[in-house]
Design an enzyme around this catalytic site. Sequence first.
Site, mmCIF file in Angstrom:
data_model
loop_
_atom_site.group_PDB
_atom_site.id
_atom_site.type_symbol
_atom_site.label_atom_id
_atom_site.label_comp_id
_atom_site.label_asym_id
_atom_site.label_seq_id
_atom_site.Cartn_x
_atom_site.Cartn_y
_atom_site.Cartn_z
ATOM 1 N N HIS A 121 1.980 3.667 6.115
ATOM 2 C CA HIS A 121 2.943 4.659 5.634
ATOM 3 C C HIS A 121 2.339 6.061 5.646
ATOM 4 O O HIS A 121 2.944 7.011 6.157
ATOM 5 C CB HIS A 121 3.377 4.273 4.221
ATOM 6 C CG HIS A 121 4.492 5.112 3.681
ATOM 7 N ND1 HIS A 121 5.776 4.641 3.549
ATOM 8 C CD2 HIS A 121 4.513 6.392 3.232
ATOM 9 C CE1 HIS A 121 6.540 5.595 3.039
ATOM 10 N NE2 HIS A 121 5.794 6.672 2.830
ATOM 11 N N GLU A 122 1.140 6.186 5.112
ATOM 12 C CA GLU A 122 0.536 7.514 5.011
ATOM 13 C C GLU A 122 0.095 8.040 6.375
ATOM 14 O O GLU A 122 0.106 9.252 6.613
ATOM 15 C CB GLU A 122 -0.640 7.484 4.031
ATOM 16 C CG GLU A 122 -0.285 7.015 2.621
ATOM 17 C CD GLU A 122 0.897 7.741 2.002
ATOM 18 O OE1 GLU A 122 1.185 8.888 2.394
ATOM 19 O OE2 GLU A 122 1.549 7.148 1.117
#
Length: 242
Positions: A121-122
């Site tokens: 996600h990051e």
Amino acid sequence: MAGAADERGPGPEAGEQVQQQHVAGRIYPVQPPEPRFLSSFFNNNQKCQLMLLKTLEKNPYVKLLLDAMKHSGCAVNKDRHFSCEDCQGNVSGGFDASTSQIVLCQNNIRSEAHMSRVVTHELIHAFDHCRAHVHWFTNVRHLACSEIRAANLSGDCSLINELFRLHFGFKRHHQTCVRDRAILSILAVRNVSKEVAQKAVAEVFESCFNDLEPFGRIPHNKTYARYAHRDFENRDRYYSNI
């Protein structure tokens, strides 16, 4: 914000808080008071570092994103661009745009599967930061776009993750999940009303949902992610021969 999927996008591990958030474009975490037992802190840090190393080496979502970052001129260095730290609340990770660093909340990430979701996600936020002029702090539509992409491409809205959240049984489920996760993420990191977050997501949803870079497809599980990585490598070879 949502995390990444594991082998085929399993849901949260037993006891894991499904509403843990990942934070983009903001310096995180806010450091809590120093723990009484320093040894437990070191244990958490060592576990975090080990899970991170395994994720970087094995997870196909992450391997594709690392290659894409390098291809875009933003090569990622484990020691420079990742930091395992204690966080307050139930935040599980964040992307700090001011330092181009991903913070991993070692006191909240409890498994390798969870680590994989957070890192994926990051890294999508980091990829967006690399390839575009994202105004994380001043333009909520920019933030909404990256949150839509992260929810869409990280595996967080896989069927199994949604079943663990007890969300199922309606049409266009994936799109609905992506919208909902993006709105929750905006509310977690910006002092705006739910109406403002919903409006920002609605305004950019179609274009950002259909922006599948660098995957080229929605990778619903690790098999899809492996196919996407293979296609990315072949695309890179094709363009290098033109």
